[in-house]
Every structure is written in C-alpha cells, then in structure tokens.
Scaffold this active site. Sequence first.
Site, mmCIF file in Angstrom:
data_model
loop_
_atom_site.group_PDB
_atom_site.id
_atom_site.type_symbol
_atom_site.label_atom_id
_atom_site.label_comp_id
_atom_site.label_asym_id
_atom_site.label_seq_id
_atom_site.Cartn_x
_atom_site.Cartn_y
_atom_site.Cartn_z
ATOM 1 N N GLU A 1 6.956 4.391 8.328
ATOM 2 C CA GLU A 1 6.137 3.784 9.017
ATOM 3 C C GLU A 1 6.668 3.914 10.425
ATOM 4 O OE1 GLU A 1 4.341 0.343 10.615
ATOM 5 O OE2 GLU A 1 4.752 -0.657 8.478
ATOM 6 N N VAL B 1 0.205 1.086 8.211
ATOM 7 C CA VAL B 1 0.428 0.873 6.653
ATOM 8 C C VAL B 1 -0.575 2.396 6.662
ATOM 9 C CG1 VAL B 1 0.127 -0.197 4.966
ATOM 10 C CG2 VAL B 1 1.731 -1.350 6.693
ATOM 11 N N ASP C 1 -12.602 -9.978 10.660
ATOM 12 C CA ASP C 1 -11.374 -8.883 11.277
ATOM 13 C C ASP C 1 -10.069 -8.613 9.615
ATOM 14 O OD1 ASP C 1 -8.965 -7.924 11.724
ATOM 15 O OD2 ASP C 1 -8.485 -9.587 13.496
ATOM 16 N N SER D 1 -8.208 -5.501 8.150
ATOM 17 C CA SER D 1 -7.132 -4.291 7.934
ATOM 18 C C SER D 1 -7.636 -3.402 7.254
ATOM 19 C CB SER D 1 -5.741 -5.566 7.953
ATOM 20 O OG SER D 1 -4.612 -3.880 7.718
ATOM 21 N N ALA D 2 -7.705 -2.320 7.404
ATOM 22 C CA ALA D 2 -7.844 -1.274 7.359
ATOM 23 C C ALA D 2 -7.352 -1.027 5.993
ATOM 24 C CB ALA D 2 -7.360 -0.023 8.243
ATOM 25 N N ASP D 3 -5.422 -1.740 6.211
ATOM 26 C CA ASP D 3 -4.539 -1.143 4.936
ATOM 27 C C ASP D 3 -5.676 -1.607 3.951
ATOM 28 O OD1 ASP D 3 -2.872 -0.836 7.147
ATOM 29 O OD2 ASP D 3 -1.946 -2.609 6.866
ATOM 30 N N LYS E 1 1.650 -9.988 5.588
ATOM 31 C CA LYS E 1 2.159 -10.955 7.436
ATOM 32 C C LYS E 1 1.939 -12.285 7.661
ATOM 33 C CE LYS E 1 3.073 -6.844 9.922
ATOM 34 N NZ LYS E 1 2.077 -5.800 9.427
#
Length: 309
Positions: free
Chosen positions: A25, A107, A139, A141-143, A160
């Site tokens: 990435e 990602v 909230d 993540s789109a990951d 994380k």
Amino acid sequence: MNEYLQCSPEVEAALFEGRPVIALESTIISHGMPYPQNVETALACQRIARENGAVPATCAILGGKLCAGLTEKQIDCLGRSGLAVIKASRRDIPLLLAQGLDGATTVAATMIIAQLAGISVFATGGIGGVHRGAEHTMDISADLEELANTPVCVVCAGAKSILDLGLTLEYLETRGVPVIGYRTNVLPAFFTATSPFPLQWRAESPKEIADAIAAAKALGYQGGMLVANPIPADWSMDEAVISAAIENALIEAEESGISGKAVTPFLLAKIKDLTGGKSLASNIELVYNNVRLAAQISCQIPDSRFQKV
C-alpha cells in the site's frame, strides 16, 4: 487491461510469466510515517519482497491512474508530499480517476488495484476495523467490507490496536472472511503479539495459507482472507504501556474534534510521541515481517497467473 490500470514493466512481466508478485500500500508512505522514514520503509519493503522471491507492486493512484508498481522517484514524491496526498479508499477512486488526481491507497483501495492487476497477496501493517465507540459513531473501516468482497489475501499484524479488536473480529466473522493466525491462536493487537481474542484457524507454514488461497480461487470465492501475523517478539511493546498511550491519544482526539479518516494518522502520531518513538520502530518492523511472509506465501501459490479484469 482496464483503461485506468497501469502496471510497471517489472510487475507486468512478472504477472505475464506467472512469477510471484505481492501488493504493497501507499497510505503508509504518505499518512503512516514521517519523512524520510516513510520512504526508507517503503523501499526496504520492496527489497525484502525481492529477497524472499516476490516482485513488489507498491500501489497508488497517480495522475488519475491506478498504479501497481512504483519507482523510487514516485515513492519519494509521495513521502515528501505526506498528508497533502489524498488518502484514498474505495469511495474516492472514481473521483480521483475522473479528475486525474493522486491518491495514497488504503488497504481497501490497494486490494481493488491488486485484484484488477491479478495480484493475489497483499502485505500491510494493520487493517482498519471497527472503531471504539462505533455503536454511537458507526465508524467502521471500509477495509472490512473490501475483505468481504474482493479476492485478495491480506497479510497484517492484526487490526490497529487503537480499534475495538473484539468487534472487528465479530464483523469479519459475520461477513464470512477467513481469519488465519500465522503460528498464533489469537488476533494480534498490532503493537503487541497477544490479545484475548481467539481465532478459529491457525497456519504453521506459508504453504498452508497458499493452499487456502488456491482453494478459494478454484471455488470462485468473491471475498478475500486475512492472515494475522504477530509482530516479532523482539519488537512487541509492553501491553500496559501501549494501552495507556492509546487511551491518552483517544482522549486528545476527542477533545480536539478529530474524526473520520483523520483519526488513525492522528492517533498513530500521538502514540509515537507518547512512547518516545518506540511505536514507530515497532510499526516499521512489523511491516517488514508481513512483507516477508506475504512474499513466502506468494511463492507457494501453485499458479499465480490469471486473467486481469
């Protein structure tokens, strides 16, 4: 070949010949670390990939093109530009392409480029996930959605540690994403190798993971899989120290009104300051560890050749 996809000559040749290639990435370059460590780390990742038998394809959006394989000059430009480069996830890609802009890929966005190019394995530091307090903020993540929908194997050191690891793992399970612990039975917590969250699957060798990738590909699975590779023991941080730093950073982020995609880089920067730079050193080493494993997995996939989208 997709009109928006641009592979470097090295990556293009390797894919055509069926040689191992891994995606890397670029958010880690522009948003994850300060200059010049970001550029040094990105170039070292490329070197480690080659040393372990794989061609590195660092991904980014440059001039409205989805790029798989960057030159040293391009990486240095991303590193120097830093936060001025747009942090690009799935939602940003069409606009960046249409307007001919640059973007550092998360990602999710890197998985999209890898899949378009025909790259099966991707190494990163840690994935995004369900943020703490997501029951109020939503909230997430789109990951995680990308892992559920895009057939790329992502090697990471877990989610994380600023996130809600338990909810992240539950979300992945709900979306049917296989999570494989590499020589571990728990989901690593990024800066630390341990956590209280057990995993269903464990692999002892890169070949076991490569065989799973091949099986998923043969079945036509639409989603990807996640390989959780713990940070090396010598670089694992004290859990109490890192937890205290995270809590302090979260409080400051809330008081400062930091939200959305600005949260993660802000928290990582604050944690680096609060730990006297130790977290940055650990971050770099865990990325190297993931690149090494991703390359080894890629080398074990029976036939990495398949048609580009």
